[in-house]
Design a protein around this motif. Structure first.
Motif, PDB file in Angstrom:
ATOM      1  N   ILE A 132      36.023  33.278  33.128  1.00  0.00           N
ATOM      2  CA  ILE A 132      35.039  33.189  32.047  1.00  0.00           C
ATOM      3  C   ILE A 132      34.054  34.350  32.155  1.00  0.00           C
ATOM      4  O   ILE A 132      33.700  34.975  31.159  1.00  0.00           O
ATOM      5  CB  ILE A 132      34.309  31.830  32.084  1.00  0.00           C
ATOM      6  CG1 ILE A 132      35.278  30.711  31.707  1.00  0.00           C
ATOM      7  CG2 ILE A 132      33.091  31.833  31.167  1.00  0.00           C
ATOM      8  CD1 ILE A 132      34.753  29.317  31.989  1.00  0.00           C
ATOM      9  N   ALA A 133      33.635  34.669  33.365  1.00  0.00           N
ATOM     10  CA  ALA A 133      32.700  35.776  33.564  1.00  0.00           C
ATOM     11  C   ALA A 133      33.326  37.110  33.176  1.00  0.00           C
ATOM     12  O   ALA A 133      32.610  38.052  32.841  1.00  0.00           O
ATOM     13  CB  ALA A 133      32.242  35.819  35.021  1.00  0.00           C
ATOM     14  N   LEU A 169      36.725  42.804  35.184  1.00  0.00           N
ATOM     15  CA  LEU A 169      37.420  41.721  35.861  1.00  0.00           C
ATOM     16  C   LEU A 169      36.612  41.349  37.090  1.00  0.00           C
ATOM     17  O   LEU A 169      36.244  42.223  37.881  1.00  0.00           O
ATOM     18  CB  LEU A 169      38.830  42.165  36.277  1.00  0.00           C
ATOM     19  CG  LEU A 169      39.615  41.207  37.157  1.00  0.00           C
ATOM     20  CD1 LEU A 169      39.972  39.937  36.386  1.00  0.00           C
ATOM     21  CD2 LEU A 169      40.853  41.861  37.690  1.00  0.00           C
ATOM     22  N   ASN A 170      36.324  40.068  37.253  1.00  0.00           N
ATOM     23  CA  ASN A 170      35.634  39.559  38.438  1.00  0.00           C
ATOM     24  C   ASN A 170      36.617  38.718  39.225  1.00  0.00           C
ATOM     25  O   ASN A 170      37.365  37.938  38.639  1.00  0.00           O
ATOM     26  CB  ASN A 170      34.435  38.690  38.043  1.00  0.00           C
ATOM     27  CG  ASN A 170      33.351  39.490  37.380  1.00  0.00           C
ATOM     28  OD1 ASN A 170      32.902  40.491  37.911  1.00  0.00           O
ATOM     29  ND2 ASN A 170      32.942  39.075  36.206  1.00  0.00           N
ATOM     30  N   LEU A 171      36.612  38.863  40.527  1.00  0.00           N
ATOM     31  CA  LEU A 171      37.500  38.058  41.360  1.00  0.00           C
ATOM     32  C   LEU A 171      36.920  37.867  42.742  1.00  0.00           C
ATOM     33  O   LEU A 171      36.100  38.663  43.211  1.00  0.00           O
ATOM     34  CB  LEU A 171      38.884  38.689  41.450  1.00  0.00           C
ATOM     35  CG  LEU A 171      38.965  40.076  42.081  1.00  0.00           C
ATOM     36  CD1 LEU A 171      39.771  40.012  43.358  1.00  0.00           C
ATOM     37  CD2 LEU A 171      39.613  41.027  41.097  1.00  0.00           C
ATOM     38  N   ALA A 202      38.501  25.515  44.447  1.00  0.00           N
ATOM     39  CA  ALA A 202      38.984  26.899  44.364  1.00  0.00           C
ATOM     40  C   ALA A 202      39.456  27.220  42.951  1.00  0.00           C
ATOM     41  O   ALA A 202      39.179  28.306  42.426  1.00  0.00           O
ATOM     42  CB  ALA A 202      40.119  27.120  45.364  1.00  0.00           C
ATOM     43  N   LEU A 203      40.152  26.276  42.315  1.00  0.00           N
ATOM     44  CA  LEU A 203      40.597  26.492  40.938  1.00  0.00           C
ATOM     45  C   LEU A 203      39.411  26.584  39.978  1.00  0.00           C
ATOM     46  O   LEU A 203      39.404  27.407  39.055  1.00  0.00           O
ATOM     47  CB  LEU A 203      41.555  25.380  40.506  1.00  0.00           C
ATOM     48  CG  LEU A 203      42.920  25.385  41.193  1.00  0.00           C
ATOM     49  CD1 LEU A 203      43.713  24.128  40.826  1.00  0.00           C
ATOM     50  CD2 LEU A 203      43.696  26.635  40.858  1.00  0.00           C
ATOM     51  N   ALA A 204      38.404  25.775  40.191  1.00  0.00           N
ATOM     52  CA  ALA A 204      37.213  25.826  39.338  1.00  0.00           C
ATOM     53  C   ALA A 204      36.506  27.168  39.483  1.00  0.00           C
ATOM     54  O   ALA A 204      36.042  27.744  38.493  1.00  0.00           O
ATOM     55  CB  ALA A 204      36.268  24.676  39.687  1.00  0.00           C
TER      56      ALA A 204
END
Length: 164
Positions: free
Chosen positions: A20-21, A42-44, A11-13
């Motif tokens: 980064i994206a 922002l991507n999430l 999950a952290l990775a």
């Protein structure tokens, strides 16, 4: 414990990859004068519970500099966009693009199944009324099929490890 640690590391990775994206592309200028003109992105990942179990929706939230004269603009002149896609049974794939400029809000929904399109169209007025109660000027549209690919930026899932 090892299984929990492996899941936490995964999950952290994924969050690292999403950060980064969200960084500006390497070819974008990094000068202070150019920053107000650049579009922020922002991507999430957003997990949520469904009757079938946990599902994850990938969101992209972005804004442009707004205005046509160049230079810095206020938040009321910026255009903010949020887009996401979900694929849940029995609805099938549903895609959304929400655009906000000042108090004008455009909600575009796409569905790939006829039953889902009918359900979304039945709720168009309810969604419009809710947006008006929030003091927004809404425009709601429901389309069949999938939206066209965005012209700029990486597609959602570009940095996602599909194997994990």
């Amino acid at each position: 414990m090892r299984r929990l640690l492996k899941g936490t590391n995964g999950a952290l990775a994924r969050q690292d990859l999403m950060q980064i994206a969200s960084l500006p592309e390497a070819h974008e200028p990094e000068t202070a004068e150019a920053r107000p003109q650049q579009a922020g992105r922002l991507n999430l990942d957003l997990p949520f519970m469904t009757p079938q179990g946990v599902a994850v929706a990938q969101f992209e939230i972005s804004h442009d500099g707004g205005g046509s004269g160049g230079g810095a603009v206020g938040p009321a002149e910026r255009t903010y966009k949020a887009r996401f896609s979900l694929d849940l049974e029995p609805l099938g794939p549903v895609h959304a693009l929400i655009t906000l400029t000042g108090s004008h809000t455009r909600v575009s929904l796409w569905a790939e199944r006829a039953e889902t399109i009918a359900r979304l169209r039945a709720g168009e007025e309810t969604l419009g009324a809710a947006l008006r109660r929030a003091e927004l000027s809404p425009e709601v549209a429901v389309h069949s099929g999938a939206p066209s690919s965005p012209s700029a930026g990486s597609p959602l899932g570009h940095f996602v490890d599909q194997a994990s």
